[in-house]
Enzyme design. Structure first.
Site, short mmCIF file in Angstrom:
data_model
loop_
_atom_site.label_atom_id
_atom_site.label_comp_id
_atom_site.label_asym_id
_atom_site.label_seq_id
_atom_site.Cartn_x
_atom_site.Cartn_y
_atom_site.Cartn_z
N TYR A 240 18.83 -62.41 66.32
CA TYR A 240 19.02 -62.54 65.24
C TYR A 240 20.14 -61.26 64.66
CZ TYR A 240 19.72 -62.35 60.19
OH TYR A 240 20.61 -62.41 58.47
N GLU B 72 10.82 -68.92 53.30
CA GLU B 72 12.19 -68.47 52.67
C GLU B 72 12.66 -70.11 52.33
OE1 GLU B 72 15.78 -67.31 55.17
OE2 GLU B 72 16.89 -68.50 54.90
N TYR C 205 24.37 -54.90 53.48
CA TYR C 205 23.02 -54.54 54.19
C TYR C 205 23.74 -53.19 55.28
CZ TYR C 205 20.29 -58.84 53.15
OH TYR C 205 19.26 -59.93 52.40
N ARG D 190 24.98 -65.55 48.19
CA ARG D 190 23.56 -66.07 47.64
C ARG D 190 23.97 -67.63 47.11
NH1 ARG D 190 20.12 -62.41 49.94
NH2 ARG D 190 20.74 -60.06 50.59
N ARG E 80 29.07 -63.34 64.12
CA ARG E 80 29.78 -64.56 63.44
C ARG E 80 30.20 -63.48 62.61
NH1 ARG E 80 24.99 -66.13 58.75
NH2 ARG E 80 23.69 -64.16 59.03
C1 3EB Z 1 18.54 -62.37 53.54
O1 3EB Z 1 17.88 -62.90 52.52
C2 3EB Z 1 16.72 -63.39 53.49
O2 3EB Z 1 21.81 -65.15 58.31
O3 3EB Z 1 22.88 -66.74 57.54
C3 3EB Z 1 19.02 -65.72 54.38
C4 3EB Z 1 20.17 -66.83 54.14
C5 3EB Z 1 19.01 -64.70 54.86
C6 3EB Z 1 20.69 -66.95 55.43
C7 3EB Z 1 22.03 -65.56 57.63
C8 3EB Z 1 19.47 -65.13 56.00
C9 3EB Z 1 20.75 -65.90 56.42
O4 3EB Z 1 18.56 -61.50 54.49
C10 3EB Z 1 17.65 -64.05 55.29
#
Ligand code: 3EB
Length: 331
Positions: free
Chosen positions: A145, A324, A205, A218, A152
């Site tokens: 991932y 999720e 992050y 989001r 990406r």
């Molecule tokens: C998170 O909030 C959980 O890598 O495209 C959620 C939505 C998550 C999209 C992505 C990853 C992705 O980090 C994981």
């Protein structure tokens, strides 16, 4: 004003309002094809087998004849399958598995974004990312991932898409194999990307989650003259940047809170979202024994129609996450 919304079936060829794309989850292997003006994609997982069709829907009073006269175009170019009608575009790629994903993902992502722009659909408002063995390490000992996230992220940078311009997205595991990515885009209307007050933007992050941060917002809101569609990204039990809760009960309750905090923030900016509901939701659960609890909890919290909320057994992009949830809220 038209947008694309998903319709779910158990079989691929059920007649609907002429979808731009059909995605079949839970197939034996991955594949991408364009036939009769429509993108067909098969994904090896997640289960159970379910078909998702991306159908034009109006956010104005009028119905879809505003669109029908504009004709359908579709094609498969450099590995990108696409279908367009009026102001709407669906585009996708499938790449076979690679020992390392970064470069292949970057190349395909750049082609995908380049194709959307080149056809005149510069406003990408939602993306999905599915990859095999998402929590396993590659040969360099990097989780797949995270390797994917680097490719990406570099693609968005190379295409000059800034952090604030990143659309809503989902990142989920497949049972086997490569990488499937698809997007929906609009010719004229840009979506409004939202962050969640209870979460750090994923693109900020810290490096402990990978050398490049995940590239997504989001949620993305598409506001029409009469209705507003909020595309909720995959949402999990994360506060700030930390995963919260070790049991599925705890994670479910934090996930519901997190979705509500996003909706509260969205309603301040888009009052029309105060009324309405999730017209579709996709639930992803890591362990099948948690499926009933998650299905009941989410359905009690959000009252999304059952036939429009498939539940998949899938790996989530952090090994500790047990569920999720994504969806489209219409106000
Ligand atoms: C998170 O909030 C959980 O890598 O495209 C959620 C939505 C998550 C999209 C992505 C990853 C992705 O980090 C994981």
């Amino acid at each position: 004003m038209m947008v694309l919304l998903p319709v779910y079936h158990s079989e691929p060829e059920r007649a609907g309002p002429s979808p731009l794309a059909t995605i079949c989850y839970g197939g034996a292997s991955g594949g991408l094809d364009v036939r009769n003006g429509r993108v067909h994609m098969t994904l090896p997982g997640p289960l159970p087998a379910t078909c998702e069709q991306w159908c034009p829907a109006s956010l104005s009073g009028e119905t879809r004849h505003e669109q029908a006269a504009r004709g359908r175009q579709a094609g498969l170019e450099q590995g990108i399958g696409w279908s367009a009608e009026g102001d709407l575009l669906f585009a996708a790629f499938w790449v076979e598995d690679q020992p390392e994903l970064c470069e292949a993902v970057q190349t395909s992502y750049e082609r995908l974004i380049g194709l959307a722009r080149g056809k005149g659909f510069g406003h990408i408002y939602r993306m999905w990312n599915y990859l095999g063995a998402i929590n396993q390490d590659n040969a360099r000992g990097e989780e797949r991932y995270r390797d994917f996230c680097s490719g990406r992220s570099q693609a968005f940078e190379a295409m000059s898409i800034g952090l604030g311009e990143l659309p809503a997205a989902t990142g989920i595991g497949l049972s086997s194999g490569g990488v499937a990515v698809f997007l929906i885009a609009h010719r004229h209307v840009g979506g409004v990307n939202l962050e969640n007050p209870s979460q750090l933007p994923a693109y900020h992050y810290p490096p402990r989650y990978g050398r490049c941060s995940p590239s997504f917002a989001r949620a993305t809101v598409m506001e029409g003259p009469d209705r507003t569609a909020l595309y909720l990204s995959g949402t999990a039990s994360i506060r700030g940047h930390e995963s919260v809760g070790t049991t599925v009960e705890e994670q479910l309750s934090v996930t519901i809170e997190t979705i509500n905090s996003l909706l509260d923030a969205a309603r301040k900016r888009f009052p029309r979202l105060e009324a309405g509901r999730f017209e579709s939701m996709k639930l992803y659960v890591r362990h099948s024994e948690d499926a009933a609890l998650v299905r009941e909890g989410i359905s009690r919290a959000f009252q999304c129609p059952l036939e429009q909320s498939p539940l998949f057994i899938a790996d989530i992009c952090r090994a500790e996450l047990l569920l999720e949830v994504e969806g489209v809220f219409l106000g």
